[in-house]
Design a protein around this motif. Structure first.
Motif, PDB file in Angstrom:
ATOM      1  N   ALA A   1       0.837  -1.205   0.000  1.00  0.00           N
ATOM      2  CA  ALA A   1       0.000   0.000   0.000  1.00  0.00           C
ATOM      3  C   ALA A   1       0.869   1.252   0.000  1.00  0.00           C
ATOM      4  CB  ALA A   1      -0.894  -0.012   1.226  1.00  0.00           C
ATOM      5  N   TRP A   2       1.929   1.243   0.816  1.00  0.00           N
ATOM      6  CA  TRP A   2       2.824   2.410   0.863  1.00  0.00           C
ATOM      7  C   TRP A   2       3.541   2.601  -0.468  1.00  0.00           C
ATOM      8  CZ3 TRP A   2       2.251   6.005   4.264  1.00  0.00           C
ATOM      9  CH2 TRP A   2       1.762   5.698   5.530  1.00  0.00           C
ATOM     10  N   ALA A   3       3.934   1.489  -1.045  1.00  0.00           N
ATOM     11  CA  ALA A   3       4.632   1.576  -2.337  1.00  0.00           C
ATOM     12  C   ALA A   3       3.672   2.115  -3.397  1.00  0.00           C
ATOM     13  CB  ALA A   3       5.159   0.208  -2.741  1.00  0.00           C
ATOM     14  N   GLY A   4       2.422   1.648  -3.373  1.00  0.00           N
ATOM     15  CA  GLY A   4       1.421   2.127  -4.325  1.00  0.00           C
ATOM     16  C   GLY A   4       1.167   3.614  -4.167  1.00  0.00           C
ATOM     17  N   LEU A   5       1.060   4.035  -2.916  1.00  0.00           N
ATOM     18  CA  LEU A   5       0.837   5.457  -2.632  1.00  0.00           C
ATOM     19  C   LEU A   5       1.997   6.306  -3.152  1.00  0.00           C
ATOM     20  CD1 LEU A   5      -1.156   7.355  -1.208  1.00  0.00           C
ATOM     21  CD2 LEU A   5       0.255   7.151   0.839  1.00  0.00           C
ATOM     22  N   ALA A   6       3.187   5.814  -2.911  1.00  0.00           N
ATOM     23  CA  ALA A   6       4.378   6.534  -3.385  1.00  0.00           C
ATOM     24  C   ALA A   6       4.358   6.621  -4.907  1.00  0.00           C
ATOM     25  CB  ALA A   6       5.642   5.826  -2.912  1.00  0.00           C
ATOM     26  N   ALA A   7       3.958   5.532  -5.556  1.00  0.00           N
ATOM     27  CA  ALA A   7       3.923   5.520  -7.023  1.00  0.00           C
ATOM     28  C   ALA A   7       2.887   6.513  -7.534  1.00  0.00           C
ATOM     29  CB  ALA A   7       3.596   4.113  -7.511  1.00  0.00           C
ATOM     30  N   VAL A   8       1.726   6.577  -6.882  1.00  0.00           N
ATOM     31  CA  VAL A   8       0.678   7.522  -7.298  1.00  0.00           C
ATOM     32  C   VAL A   8       1.174   8.958  -7.165  1.00  0.00           C
ATOM     33  CG1 VAL A   8      -1.577   8.438  -6.645  1.00  0.00           C
ATOM     34  CG2 VAL A   8      -1.249   5.978  -6.829  1.00  0.00           C
ATOM     35  N   TRP A   9       1.843   9.224  -6.051  1.00  0.00           N
ATOM     36  CA  TRP A   9       2.382  10.579  -5.856  1.00  0.00           C
ATOM     37  C   TRP A   9       3.398  10.928  -6.932  1.00  0.00           C
ATOM     38  CZ3 TRP A   9       0.845  14.735  -3.591  1.00  0.00           C
ATOM     39  CH2 TRP A   9      -0.034  14.651  -2.508  1.00  0.00           C
ATOM     40  N   MET A  10       4.214   9.970  -7.251  1.00  0.00           N
ATOM     41  CA  MET A  10       5.227  10.202  -8.295  1.00  0.00           C
ATOM     42  C   MET A  10       4.537  10.507  -9.619  1.00  0.00           C
ATOM     43  SD  MET A  10       8.279  10.100  -7.128  1.00  0.00           S
ATOM     44  CE  MET A  10       9.271   9.886  -8.570  1.00  0.00           C
ATOM     45  N   LEU A  11       3.469   9.743  -9.922  1.00  0.00           N
ATOM     46  CA  LEU A  11       2.728   9.938 -11.166  1.00  0.00           C
ATOM     47  C   LEU A  11       2.116  11.339 -11.211  1.00  0.00           C
ATOM     48  CD1 LEU A  11       1.850   8.333 -13.686  1.00  0.00           C
ATOM     49  CD2 LEU A  11      -0.280   7.843 -12.493  1.00  0.00           C
TER      50      LEU A  11
ATOM     51  N   LEU B   1       2.924  14.188 -13.961  1.00  0.00           N
ATOM     52  CA  LEU B   1       1.878  14.780 -14.805  1.00  0.00           C
ATOM     53  C   LEU B   1       1.852  16.291 -14.624  1.00  0.00           C
ATOM     54  CD1 LEU B   1      -1.039  12.236 -14.416  1.00  0.00           C
ATOM     55  CD2 LEU B   1       0.186  12.824 -16.502  1.00  0.00           C
ATOM     56  N   ASP B   2       1.919  16.720 -13.381  1.00  0.00           N
ATOM     57  CA  ASP B   2       1.899  18.145 -13.089  1.00  0.00           C
ATOM     58  C   ASP B   2       3.062  18.857 -13.753  1.00  0.00           C
ATOM     59  OD1 ASP B   2       0.973  20.495 -11.668  1.00  0.00           O
ATOM     60  OD2 ASP B   2       2.817  20.289 -10.511  1.00  0.00           O
ATOM     61  N   PHE B   3       4.197  18.221 -13.685  1.00  0.00           N
ATOM     62  CA  PHE B   3       5.399  18.818 -14.255  1.00  0.00           C
ATOM     63  C   PHE B   3       5.298  18.886 -15.779  1.00  0.00           C
ATOM     64  CE2 PHE B   3       9.894  18.870 -15.478  1.00  0.00           C
ATOM     65  CZ  PHE B   3      10.309  19.932 -14.708  1.00  0.00           C
ATOM     66  N   SER B   4       4.787  17.808 -16.370  1.00  0.00           N
ATOM     67  CA  SER B   4       4.743  17.772 -17.834  1.00  0.00           C
ATOM     68  C   SER B   4       3.670  18.710 -18.399  1.00  0.00           C
ATOM     69  CB  SER B   4       4.494  16.347 -18.309  1.00  0.00           C
ATOM     70  OG  SER B   4       3.232  15.937 -17.867  1.00  0.00           O
ATOM     71  N   MET B   5       2.591  18.988 -17.643  1.00  0.00           N
ATOM     72  CA  MET B   5       1.503  19.826 -18.154  1.00  0.00           C
ATOM     73  C   MET B   5       1.730  21.307 -17.910  1.00  0.00           C
ATOM     74  SD  MET B   5      -1.740  17.498 -17.191  1.00  0.00           S
ATOM     75  CE  MET B   5      -2.972  18.541 -17.890  1.00  0.00           C
ATOM     76  N   ARG B   6       2.767  21.628 -17.211  1.00  0.00           N
ATOM     77  CA  ARG B   6       3.050  23.030 -16.922  1.00  0.00           C
ATOM     78  C   ARG B   6       3.441  23.744 -18.212  1.00  0.00           C
ATOM     79  NH1 ARG B   6       6.812  23.337 -11.810  1.00  0.00           N
ATOM     80  NH2 ARG B   6       5.154  22.321 -10.664  1.00  0.00           N
ATOM     81  N   ASP B   7       2.717  24.875 -18.550  1.00  0.00           N
ATOM     82  CA  ASP B   7       3.020  25.621 -19.775  1.00  0.00           C
ATOM     83  C   ASP B   7       3.908  26.807 -19.432  1.00  0.00           C
ATOM     84  OD1 ASP B   7       3.169  26.564 -22.264  1.00  0.00           O
ATOM     85  OD2 ASP B   7       1.092  27.252 -22.400  1.00  0.00           O
ATOM     86  N   THR B   8       5.152  26.647 -19.778  1.00  0.00           N
ATOM     87  CA  THR B   8       6.100  27.726 -19.435  1.00  0.00           C
ATOM     88  C   THR B   8       6.585  28.450 -20.684  1.00  0.00           C
ATOM     89  OG1 THR B   8       7.863  26.108 -19.478  1.00  0.00           O
ATOM     90  CG2 THR B   8       6.906  26.615 -17.325  1.00  0.00           C
ATOM     91  N   THR B   9       5.813  28.306 -21.825  1.00  0.00           N
ATOM     92  CA  THR B   9       6.288  28.939 -23.058  1.00  0.00           C
ATOM     93  C   THR B   9       6.130  30.455 -22.967  1.00  0.00           C
ATOM     94  OG1 THR B   9       4.114  28.588 -23.964  1.00  0.00           O
ATOM     95  CG2 THR B   9       5.784  26.971 -24.541  1.00  0.00           C
ATOM     96  N   PRO B  10       7.058  31.202 -23.494  1.00  0.00           N
ATOM     97  CA  PRO B  10       6.993  32.670 -23.392  1.00  0.00           C
ATOM     98  C   PRO B  10       5.860  33.263 -24.215  1.00  0.00           C
ATOM     99  CG  PRO B  10       8.882  31.993 -24.706  1.00  0.00           C
ATOM    100  CD  PRO B  10       8.289  30.757 -24.146  1.00  0.00           C
TER     101      PRO B  10
END
Lengths: 172, 139
Positions: free
Chosen positions: B61-71, B75-84
């Motif tokens: 369960a802890w490993a699953g939770l950690a994996a979800v957080w990582m995901l 996702l948050d990092f990849s969807m961030r629009d930082t284009t000028p």
């Protein structure tokens, strides 16, 4: 001064430091290096108390540690250090001081002769002559075969005999 | 010269003794290093023990939770629009766009105004009760 893990470091020092000192001094030809290596060995033993736990022959094991440490040191030394090593042969002797002039000359010549031996022969000669180990024990300590130990001893002793013959004949 | 003679002579030579002061220095160094090692080990082993106690009952369960957080982080990092470009657009609209916007606002105001006027003119329809509706039809 008993170590918590069960290793009595003082006992190990008292039983083995003297032969390790002589072996390392013969190998490195330098007192400061010998001290550093000896300290490294005992620090390692103190840090990893389990090292000696399952060892059948403490002396052989410690000689192997010392041998490996000395080999590493010699590899680290550059050409300048090798010059220092050759120079040190003149001053560093592994033998106890003597007042007999003939013995003194013999010791000096022997120190030169030992310094000229290749390290692997010097190690075997030292362990056979002054630690009185058998070739089987030397083989275990240096991680070589007993036959190799025997042949290295023969070659080394032949070279010493050639070198020391004139002095030895005079002394007789 | 007999080899045995030489061997015997060499083996009888006494070797130099290790300097006596080295004993204390070397043992002190070894023991102090051992003590620092034990301290470090005890801290690490305590931390390990605490974490094990916490995580051991349900490791998956802890490993699953950690994996979800990582995901989620990924996702948050990849969807961030930082284009000028997006930032520039948001910062200063061009004059043409401003004119167009004003025109649209005006048209909207007119439309709203006209619909309000129409609402004011036409009376609102309120349905009568059925009985009254019948009376109207009769008359």
């Amino acid at each position: 001064m008993r170590m918590p893990a069960g290793l009595d470091i003082e006992r190990v020092y008292d039983e083995h430091a003297q032969p390790l000192f002589a072996f390392l001094l013969n190998f490195t030809r330098d007192e400061a290096d010998t001290r550093d290596l000896l300290q490294d060995i005992f620090v390692k033993l103190a840090r990893e108390a389990k090292l000696l736990a399952d060892v059948r022959d403490e002396r052989a094991f410690l000689i192997r540690l010392a041998h490996n440490a000395a080999i590493d040191l010699i590899r680290r030394r550059g050409a300048r250090e090798r010059t220092k090593e050759n120079f040190a042969v003149e001053t560093i002797s592994i033998f106890a001081r003597t007042n007999d002039p003939d013995e003194k000359v013999f010791h000096e010549e022997l120190a030169f002769a030992l310094g000229d031996l290749p390290e692997e022969q010097r190690a075997v000669v030292h362990l056979k002559l002054w630690e009185e180990l058998t070739f089987e024990e030397i083989a275990v300590a240096l991680d070589i075969s007993p036959n190799t130990a025997a042949s290295r001893y023969r070659y080394g002793l032949d070279k010493l005999r050639d070198r020391l013959r004139p002095i030895y004949e005079e002394m007789k | 010269m007999n080899t045995d003679d030489l061997e015997q002579k060499l083996s009888r030579l006494s070797l130099r003794h290790i300097p006596a002061k080295w004993r204390g220095e070397i043992l002190d160094a070894a023991i102090s290093r051992h003590a620092s090692c034990v301290t470090r080990h005890s801290f690490l082993s305590t931390l390990n023990h605490q974490l094990s106690t916490l995580l051991w009952p349900h490791p998956k369960a802890w490993a699953g939770l950690a994996a979800v957080w990582m995901l989620i982080f990924c996702l948050d990092f990849s969807m961030r629009d930082t284009t000028p470009i997006a930032a520039e657009k948001a910062a200063s609209p061009s004059p043409e766009v401003m004119v167009e916007l004003k025109q649209q606002q005006r048209m909207l105001a007119e439309l709203i105004g006209s619909s309000q006027a129409r609402d004011a003119e036409s009376p609102r329809f309120f349905p009568l009760p059925r009985s009254e509706r019948v009376e109207i039809l009769m008359t």
